[in-house]
Write a protein that holds these residues in place. Structure first.
Motif, mmCIF file in Angstrom:
data_model
loop_
_atom_site.group_PDB
_atom_site.id
_atom_site.type_symbol
_atom_site.label_atom_id
_atom_site.label_comp_id
_atom_site.label_asym_id
_atom_site.label_seq_id
_atom_site.Cartn_x
_atom_site.Cartn_y
_atom_site.Cartn_z
ATOM 1 N N ARG A 52 73.896 31.730 -91.141
ATOM 2 C CA ARG A 52 73.106 30.660 -90.504
ATOM 3 C C ARG A 52 73.606 30.437 -89.079
ATOM 4 O O ARG A 52 74.780 30.615 -88.786
ATOM 5 C CB ARG A 52 73.267 29.341 -91.259
ATOM 6 N N ILE A 97 73.418 27.183 -86.831
ATOM 7 C CA ILE A 97 73.050 25.765 -86.875
ATOM 8 C C ILE A 97 73.068 25.191 -85.462
ATOM 9 O O ILE A 97 74.039 25.377 -84.719
ATOM 10 C CB ILE A 97 74.032 24.993 -87.772
ATOM 11 N N VAL A 98 71.994 24.518 -85.085
ATOM 12 C CA VAL A 98 71.895 23.855 -83.783
ATOM 13 C C VAL A 98 71.697 22.366 -84.036
ATOM 14 O O VAL A 98 70.751 21.959 -84.715
ATOM 15 C CB VAL A 98 70.723 24.415 -82.947
ATOM 16 N N LEU A 99 72.611 21.563 -83.505
ATOM 17 C CA LEU A 99 72.547 20.105 -83.622
ATOM 18 C C LEU A 99 72.327 19.512 -82.235
ATOM 19 O O LEU A 99 72.881 20.011 -81.250
ATOM 20 C CB LEU A 99 73.857 19.562 -84.204
ATOM 21 N N ALA A 145 83.773 24.546 -87.023
ATOM 22 C CA ALA A 145 82.488 23.985 -87.449
ATOM 23 C C ALA A 145 82.670 22.572 -87.990
ATOM 24 O O ALA A 145 81.861 21.686 -87.704
ATOM 25 C CB ALA A 145 81.851 24.877 -88.510
ATOM 26 N N LEU A 186 80.822 19.120 -86.691
ATOM 27 C CA LEU A 186 80.112 18.209 -87.603
ATOM 28 C C LEU A 186 80.718 16.805 -87.579
ATOM 29 O O LEU A 186 79.992 15.810 -87.579
ATOM 30 C CB LEU A 186 80.122 18.764 -89.021
ATOM 31 N N ILE A 211 76.791 26.039 -84.303
ATOM 32 C CA ILE A 211 77.679 26.479 -85.379
ATOM 33 C C ILE A 211 77.155 27.785 -85.982
ATOM 34 O O ILE A 211 76.177 27.775 -86.728
ATOM 35 C CB ILE A 211 77.784 25.413 -86.488
ATOM 36 N N ALA A 271 77.523 30.181 -88.826
ATOM 37 C CA ALA A 271 78.153 29.972 -90.129
ATOM 38 C C ALA A 271 77.828 31.107 -91.100
ATOM 39 O O ALA A 271 76.684 31.545 -91.193
ATOM 40 C CB ALA A 271 77.690 28.646 -90.718
#
Length: 107
Positions: free
Chosen positions: A10, A12-14, A58, A62, A81, A83
């Motif tokens: 994955r 991950i985009v925040l 990561a 978070l 992130i 992952a």
């Protein structure tokens, strides 16, 4: 990496937007290798359980986003992130895993 896993990797985009859209964001990047067995044959057995710490970056990203949600500062932040797990097989057992026997007991 991730080729031996049953779980897909994955990215991950925040995003946290607390400032004007024109304001450049702070960008945080944290590696999220949940367990790294890469080079398993050259790692000392006594330190193998520490491979789970490859997800510390990561976890930091978070945790920062949780703090951003609670504190609501006036700034823009992007968290990135990548992952996955680096395993020889998706059903491989990690040091420290709890395994259940057929009679229901845990080991």
């Amino acid at each position: 990496v991730a080729q031996g896993s049953e779980e897909p990797l994955r990215f991950i985009v925040l995003r946290y937007e607390g400032a004007a859209k024109a304001e450049a964001p702070v960008v945080l990047i944290g590696k999220g290798i949940t367990f790294d067995t890469g080079g398993i044959s050259i790692k000392p057995a006594a330190e193998m359980d520490e491979m789970k710490y490859d997800m510390g970056g990561a976890a930091s990203v978070l945790g920062t986003f949780r703090a951003l949600a609670e504190l609501q500062p006036a700034l823009n932040v992007v968290g990135l992130i990548p992952a996955c797990e680096n395993m020889p097989d998706g059903r491989a057992v990690n040091p420290g895993d709890v395994v259940f026997c057929l009679i229901g007991k845990s080991i």
